[in-house]
Design an enzyme around this catalytic site. Structure first.
Site, PDB file in Angstrom:
ATOM      1  N   VAL A 103      -6.185 -19.284 -39.615  1.00 57.64           N
ATOM      2  CA  VAL A 103      -7.375 -19.711 -38.858  1.00 57.64           C
ATOM      3  C   VAL A 103      -8.581 -18.872 -39.281  1.00 57.64           C
ATOM      4  CG1 VAL A 103      -6.037 -20.421 -36.826  1.00 57.64           C
ATOM      5  CG2 VAL A 103      -6.995 -18.118 -36.906  1.00 57.64           C
ATOM      6  N   CYS A 104      -9.764 -19.482 -39.150  1.00 54.78           N
ATOM      7  CA  CYS A 104     -11.025 -18.755 -39.319  1.00 54.78           C
ATOM      8  C   CYS A 104     -12.074 -19.474 -38.485  1.00 54.78           C
ATOM      9  CB  CYS A 104     -11.428 -18.671 -40.792  1.00 54.78           C
ATOM     10  SG  CYS A 104     -11.798 -20.263 -41.540  1.00 54.78           S
ATOM     11  N   THR A 105     -13.319 -19.051 -38.540  1.00 56.49           N
ATOM     12  CA  THR A 105     -14.345 -19.541 -37.620  1.00 56.49           C
ATOM     13  C   THR A 105     -14.491 -21.063 -37.639  1.00 56.49           C
ATOM     14  OG1 THR A 105     -15.511 -17.512 -38.121  1.00 56.49           O
ATOM     15  CG2 THR A 105     -16.713 -19.165 -36.847  1.00 56.49           C
ATOM     16  N   GLY A 114     -13.301 -23.024 -40.511  1.00 59.22           N
ATOM     17  CA  GLY A 114     -12.294 -23.636 -41.375  1.00 59.22           C
ATOM     18  C   GLY A 114     -12.508 -23.449 -42.863  1.00 59.22           C
ATOM     19  N   ILE A 173     -11.624 -22.261 -35.470  1.00 58.55           N
ATOM     20  CA  ILE A 173     -11.568 -21.785 -34.088  1.00 58.55           C
ATOM     21  C   ILE A 173     -12.630 -22.471 -33.231  1.00 58.55           C
ATOM     22  CG2 ILE A 173     -11.795 -19.736 -32.611  1.00 58.55           C
ATOM     23  CD1 ILE A 173     -10.825 -18.102 -35.106  1.00 58.55           C
TER      24      ILE A 173
END
Ligand code: ZN
Ligand code: ZN
Length: 296
Positions: free
Chosen positions: A178-180, A182, A207
């Protein structure tokens, strides 16, 4: 917050043969619409976060989509402030995100399976065995993260390839990077596939998209963002749990400070009490001693 303004976040991995030309046209477009923010164009795609009035952001998207390379983009919108970015920065670069790989990943050829927020939510509720791997920087993780997630021990995204031994034991498990928004996980999940991980997903829309649908649930704390808001959450009653701890005294906090030693400039979580008069703080005794020595 100012409901007249919209902050727009999007990316797309798509071949762009003339990133400099696109940059120039996009700069003109943004200037005409009074938009501010950061736009990066590269041979591999586009990565953008910008703010403008609702009306002008709408016009921007209409104009953008006249170029067929920019169709089918997942746009993420949130309420703006009218002042989220100090200026407009439009750049042509080698990559939109960099893993410093000799043989780079093309997410259109190799990437993890896109997992919708609703599907991840269901996995949590079913008690399925899976591992969320957070591909962000440590200061982003500290202020908010998925419960039970694994943080890659890196200061910067480009160090991910050299830190893979940290998750070696998850090679045969179900993993969800996951990251902010994508964009980082498109590449990071591709890297995991290439390195022999056998069941690799990625959180679709990042996220941001999960918090939008399920505020203050499995994602604990608040989301670090790269604009003047610093952090954001979608929780209208502001009932989210604070998970950030002051790096100095360990009390709960969601405010950041940069190290007063300009050569270090490390971003740390720092409560009001632990700040110096000018609002900065030292990240360590080493940095404090360094500056004392210089002023002595
Ligand atoms: Zn403190
Ligand atoms: Zn420091």
């Amino acid at each position: 917050m100012n409901p007249e303004f919209t902050i727009l976040l999007f990316y797309k991995y798509v071949r762009i043969d003339n990133p400099e030309e696109v940059r120039d046209a996009q700069r003109k477009l943004c200037e005409n619409l009074g938009l501010k923010g950061r736009l990066i164009f590269a041979g591999e795609g586009v990565n953008v976060t910008l703010e403008g009035t609702k009306e002008n952001v709408k016009s921007y998207i209409e104009e953008l989509e006249k170029d067929s390379r920019f169709l089918n983009i997942h746009f993420k919108r949130s309420v703006g402030t009218g002042d989220a970015f100090p200026k407009l920065s439009v750049k042509a670069r080698k990559e939109i995100v960099s893993l410093h790989l000799e043989n780079d990943i093309n997410p259109n050829e190799m990437t993890g399976i896109h997992l919708k927020p609703e599907e991840l939510k269901q996995w949590y509720e079913e008690g399925k065995e899976f591992y969320v791997i957070d591909m962000r920087n440590d200061y982003e993780f500290k202020v908010g993260h998925f419960k039970g997630s694994v943080l890659m021990p890196v200061q910067n995204f480009r160090d991910i390839p050299s830190a893979l031994s940290h998750i070696e034991h998850l090679k045969g498990k179900t993993v969800v990077p996951v990251c902010t928004g994508g964009v980082r996980c498109e590449k990071a999940s591709g890297l995991l596939v290439r390195e022999g991980f056998t069941d690799v997903y990625q959180l679709d829309g990042g996220i941001v998209s999960y918090m939008e649908k399920f505020p203050a649930e499995e994602f604990k704390g608040t989301l670090y963002v790269f604009d003047r808001r610093i952090t954001m959450d979608f929780d209208p009653e502001d009932k989210h749990e604070v998970v950030g701890l002051c790096d100095n005294c360990n009390v709960k906090t969601e405010t950041f400070a940069n190290c007063r030693n300009k050569q270090c400039n490390k971003k740390i979580l720092c409560c009001e009490n632990c700040r110096l008069e000018d609002g900065t703080a030292f990240c360590s005794k080493v940095c404090e001693a360094f500056l004392l020595e210089k002023t002595a």
